[in-house]
Design an enzyme around this catalytic site. Structure first.
Site, PDB file in Angstrom:
ATOM      1  N   CYS A  22      24.212  48.481  -2.310  1.00 49.85           N
ATOM      2  CA  CYS A  22      24.763  49.815  -2.064  1.00 49.85           C
ATOM      3  C   CYS A  22      26.207  49.940  -2.543  1.00 49.85           C
ATOM      4  O   CYS A  22      26.815  51.003  -2.411  1.00 49.85           O
ATOM      5  CB  CYS A  22      24.680  50.157  -0.582  1.00 49.85           C
ATOM      6  SG  CYS A  22      25.809  49.175   0.413  1.00 49.85           S
ATOM      7  N   GLU A  51       0.844  -1.197   0.000  1.00 48.49           N
ATOM      8  CA  GLU A  51       0.000   0.000   0.000  1.00 48.49           C
ATOM      9  C   GLU A  51       0.873   1.238   0.000  1.00 48.49           C
ATOM     10  O   GLU A  51       2.022   1.178   0.451  1.00 48.49           O
ATOM     11  CB  GLU A  51      -0.869   0.027   1.274  1.00 48.49           C
ATOM     12  CG  GLU A  51      -1.837  -1.120   1.357  1.00 48.49           C
ATOM     13  CD  GLU A  51      -2.560  -1.144   2.699  1.00 48.49           C
ATOM     14  OE1 GLU A  51      -2.529  -0.143   3.433  1.00 48.49           O
ATOM     15  OE2 GLU A  51      -3.146  -2.198   2.996  1.00 48.49           O
ATOM     16  N   CYS A 107      28.014  42.992   4.141  1.00 44.70           N
ATOM     17  CA  CYS A 107      28.007  44.401   3.809  1.00 44.70           C
ATOM     18  C   CYS A 107      27.842  45.108   5.151  1.00 44.70           C
ATOM     19  O   CYS A 107      26.809  44.967   5.804  1.00 44.70           O
ATOM     20  CB  CYS A 107      26.830  44.742   2.899  1.00 44.70           C
ATOM     21  SG  CYS A 107      26.526  46.515   2.807  1.00 44.70           S
TER      22      CYS A 107
HETATM   23  S1  IVH Z   1      -1.077   0.552   8.613  1.00 46.04           S
HETATM   24  C1  IVH Z   1      -1.130  -1.835  12.344  1.00 46.04           C
HETATM   25  N1  IVH Z   1      -1.176   1.582   6.203  1.00 46.04           N
HETATM   26  O1  IVH Z   1       1.973   5.358   8.808  1.00 46.04           O
HETATM   27  C2  IVH Z   1      -1.349  -1.021  11.139  1.00 46.04           C
HETATM   28  N2  IVH Z   1      -0.364   2.949   7.963  1.00 46.04           N
HETATM   29  O2  IVH Z   1       4.307   4.418  10.477  1.00 46.04           O
HETATM   30  C3  IVH Z   1      -0.818   0.339  11.274  1.00 46.04           C
HETATM   31  N3  IVH Z   1       0.205   5.242   7.249  1.00 46.04           N
HETATM   32  O3  IVH Z   1       0.534   5.571  11.998  1.00 46.04           O
HETATM   33  C4  IVH Z   1      -0.991   1.281  10.194  1.00 46.04           C
HETATM   34  N4  IVH Z   1      -0.336   4.991   5.138  1.00 46.04           N
HETATM   35  O4  IVH Z   1      -0.430   7.056  10.126  1.00 46.04           O
HETATM   36  C5  IVH Z   1      -0.849   1.794   7.496  1.00 46.04           C
HETATM   37  N5  IVH Z   1      -1.372   2.352   4.019  1.00 46.04           N
HETATM   38  C6  IVH Z   1      -1.043   2.559   5.301  1.00 46.04           C
HETATM   39  C7  IVH Z   1      -0.562   3.808   5.751  1.00 46.04           C
HETATM   40  C8  IVH Z   1      -0.219   3.967   7.095  1.00 46.04           C
HETATM   41  C9  IVH Z   1       0.110   5.826   6.054  1.00 46.04           C
HETATM   42  C10 IVH Z   1       0.729   5.886   8.474  1.00 46.04           C
HETATM   43  C11 IVH Z   1      -0.139   5.751   9.686  1.00 46.04           C
HETATM   44  C12 IVH Z   1       0.709   5.052  10.713  1.00 46.04           C
HETATM   45  C13 IVH Z   1       2.096   5.297  10.198  1.00 46.04           C
HETATM   46  C14 IVH Z   1       2.982   4.132  10.597  1.00 46.04           C
END
Ligand code: IVH
Length: 677
Positions: free
Chosen positions: A405, A111, A420
């Protein structure tokens, strides 16, 4: 009649919710704006006439209106964990091998790692009932009033079920650009990036403000999958999508490490053209039973990692190097670049700091250079691409005279900067006036950069004292084009109010070389009045903790200068306050005398406020981590400072630790509320 109206309300709610879903989640509008507005108005009118029909989750609630006086705490039934970071292919392979060695053959879901802040959203019977921030992972803040204004987050799900979902609240890049443009015109401080803007917007007490900030969501986590008979993360994503939640179409189910690397590579390339900021890729084991078997540490799941992208580098042309003069007379070479987009914003200039820096990098005018954003904010020239040289590039030549200047420049022995030193140099003047009025100095609202420049050029302000004589030009100013009667009145009032500022603001505003706002505060606290500070010898100042010989010399010579003495006398006659008005310093053994760096978002308090608390207990807050740092406070989505702290073995306080200390100091607003309340 009421029954008929009730039916119509249900109909209109469905039409508007569907249209909203199609527009904001599917990006596939089905109604024209006019049609949408027409239905919305009809619903608003019925709700006004029959308040008993106005549902808490009516689409009319999207525009905000609810104002709270403080954020209530919400305890997460299942803690909201964060993820361990990995930075290269080897570390991803290690993650995979660790899992395989434990006897598993995992599939993964890749993701995008959205750069915003995580949120938890509770639905009962399909209706959105609460939204909360992550907080310290265990206790977050109730942001329901603001969450309801996020258009892509359904107020009503497609099925009437009870469910908690989690995801990222973020601000699209284009929205940030527009917001910052508006803020610039109003002389408000700009948001440095999408993440800060999202975090700042969600922490508004007034939901109308949040509603106007164009926040968005990607949903990526289902904490209770078994309740719905779900056994794979991928199915959880599909399930949430079917409920009408916004699930990222970039998510991909992959079979092996090669496919993970391909995903990372693909989105590394696509990253700069996405409409929102991402800072990496999250890799999660797909099978939920396998996830549980792999388990957790106290902070992280062991079944997922966050791969962090290296800072994005973009090539462009170094068109010219121009020189600017700062308020202390310091000359800075600046790269004029062919405009390029780096991480979503256009870069045209980058500081080259000083002559040595340019020479070290071997830059020539006409070079193709790579640009990146240091700390994802400030653009930086990384290097010249030697292989792209044509032979037509021009050598860099340091100037010998002030570009404004023409006064000969000087370089102090052992230092890298040219100055300066003409005290009458107009550039120094405008810059020093702008500095004097700026937020951290005298904070004169309405005297921003452009206006100071205008007033300087029109002859209204030539020196700091002139600011306090502007009143006598009131009529002339009100007749100026572009300045209304009211805005001049407000400005004069802001100037008058600034006379009451505490000493440190004036001290910082004077622009003594090397004296930042923090040092100014140290001095103000120590000496209480300007007269007292001016009476100190260089030796006395040198012995003060945090000052040292260079600053002591600068302070001493500044106050020895007769022009400066005259300025201070004039300001005294104009009744400017010259006394420290702040609180007396308090003591705490873990804080007093220590140097702190705060990185990432702490959910229960903004960074400025945290620094303020630390300072009120005699701590020192600085912005970069070095061997002198005593403690690094690491919040959610921290920057590279957290890694540097680990590297240097500096003690780290996480949000929980900070919370417990601040709690003890009674500086946190308490009002605990659990979901069962
Ligand atoms: S999963 C146990 N998926 O990254 C699952 N987090 O470093 C925990 N974040 O606090 C989160 N995109 O704020 C997950 N596709 C994604 C994410 C994601 C951004 C952020 C989120 C989390 C931090 C972790």
């Amino acid at each position: 009649m009421l029954e008929e109206k009730r039916k119509r309300v249900i109909e209109l709610t469905k039409i508007l919710n569907d249209a909203n879903y199609e527009y904001y989640v599917l990006a596939n509008p089905t109604l024209t704006d006019q049609e949408f507005d027409k239905y919305m108005r009809e619903l608003e009118e019925i709700e006004k006439e029959y308040p008993e029909l106005a549902d808490n989750n009516s689409p009319t609630k999207r525009v905000g209106g609810e104002v709270i006086d403080k954020f209530q705490k919400i305890k997460h039934k299942i803690p909201m964990l964060s993820l361990p970071d990995v930075f290269n292919e080897d570390e991803i392979r290690e993650f995979d091998e660790r899992i395989r060695k434990a006897g598993f053959s995992p599939e993964y879901v890749c993701e995008l790692k959205i750069d915003g802040l995580s949120g938890s959203f509770h639905y009962e019977n399909g209706k959105l009932i609460t939204g909360a921030t992550r907080g310290d992972g265990v206790i977050g803040e109730d942001i329901t009033h603001n969450v309801k204004t996020i258009r892509s987050l359904p107020l009503t799900l497609k099925k009437p079920i009870d469910i908690e979902v989690r995801g990222e609240i973020f601000m699209p890049r284009e929205t940030l650009a527009k917001l910052n443009q508006e803020r610039g015109e109003l002389n408000l401080p700009l948001f440095q990036n999408c993440r800060n803007a999202a975090a700042g917007s969600i922490r508004q007490l007034d939901s109308k403000i949040a509603a106007g900030r164009g926040l968005d969501t990607w949903i990526y986590h289902l904490p209770n999958p078994l309740d719905y008979g779900i056994t794979k993360h991928w199915d959880a994503l599909e399930f949430m999508k079917k409920l009408g939640l916004k699930v990222n179409p970039a998510n991909r189910l992959v079979k092996n490490i090669e496919e993970i690397l391909a995903f990372i590579h693909e989105y590394g390339e696509k990253r700069s053209s996405l409409p929102y900021d991402i800072d990496g890729v999250v890799i999660k084991v797909n099978d939920l039973a396998m996830q549980e078997a792999i388990g957790y540490t106290s902070k992280y799941p062991k079944w997922a990692v966050a791969y962090k992208f290296p800072a994005e580098e973009v090539l462009t042309k170094l068109v010219d190097i121009i020189f600017t003069v700062g308020r202390t007379g310091r000359i800075t070479p600046n790269a004029v670049l062919e405009p390029v987009i780096v991480m979503g914003s256009t870069v045209k200039r980058a500081t080259l700091h000083n002559e040595d820096y340019v020479i070290e990098k071997g830059l020539k005018i006409g070079d193709t250079v790579s640009i990146r954003k240091a700390g994802d904010v400030i653009p930086e020239v990384v290097e010249a691409k030697l292989e792209r040289r044509t032979g037509n590039e021009k050598d860099f030549v340091m100037i010998k005279n002030c570009p404004i200047c023409n006064y000969p420049l000087q370089k102090k022995p052992g230092q890298v900067d040219h100055y300066c030193l003409n005290p009458k140099c107009p550039a120094r003047h405008i810059e020093s006036l702008i500095h004097f009025c700026s937020r951290k100095a005298m904070n004169i609202d309405g005297l921003g950069e452009r206006i100071v420049e205008d007033f300087f050029n029109l002859g209204f302000i030539k020196s700091i004292t002139d600011i306090y004589h502007l009143e006598t030009h009131k009529k002339d100013l009100q007749e100026l084009e572009g300045y209304g009667k009211k805005s001049i009145e407000n400005l004069l009032e802001a100037i008058l109010n600034s006379k009451q500022n505490s000493l440190e603001k004036l001290l910082f505003g004077l622009g003594i070389e090397g004296i930042g706002d923090k040092t100014a505060l140290v001095l103000a606290k120590r000496y209480k009045t300007l007269d007292n500070l001016m009476a100190q010898s260089e030796e006395d100042l040198k012995n003060l903790k945090d000052i040292g010989p260079v600053l002591a010399h600068n302070i001493y010579t500044y106050f020895q200068n007769v022009d400066n003495q005259e300025l201070i006398n004039n300001l005294k006659e104009l009744n400017l306050n010259m006394t420290y008005l702040g609180e007396e310093e308090k003591y705490h053994e873990l804080i007093s005398g220590k140097r702190f760096v705060v990185t990432g978002t702490i959910s229960f308090m903004g960074r400025d406020e945290i620094e303020h608390v630390l300072e009120s207990y005699g701590g020192k807050a600085s912005s970069s981590v070095s061997s002198k740092t005593d403690v690094v406070i690491v919040g959610d989505s921290p920057g590279s400072k957290a890694d540097k702290a680990k590297e240097l073995n500096i003690p780290i306080w996480d949000e929980g630790k900070l919370y417990s200390i601040f709690d003890e100091l009674n500086v946190i607003e308490h009002n605990e509320k659990t979901e069962s309340d």
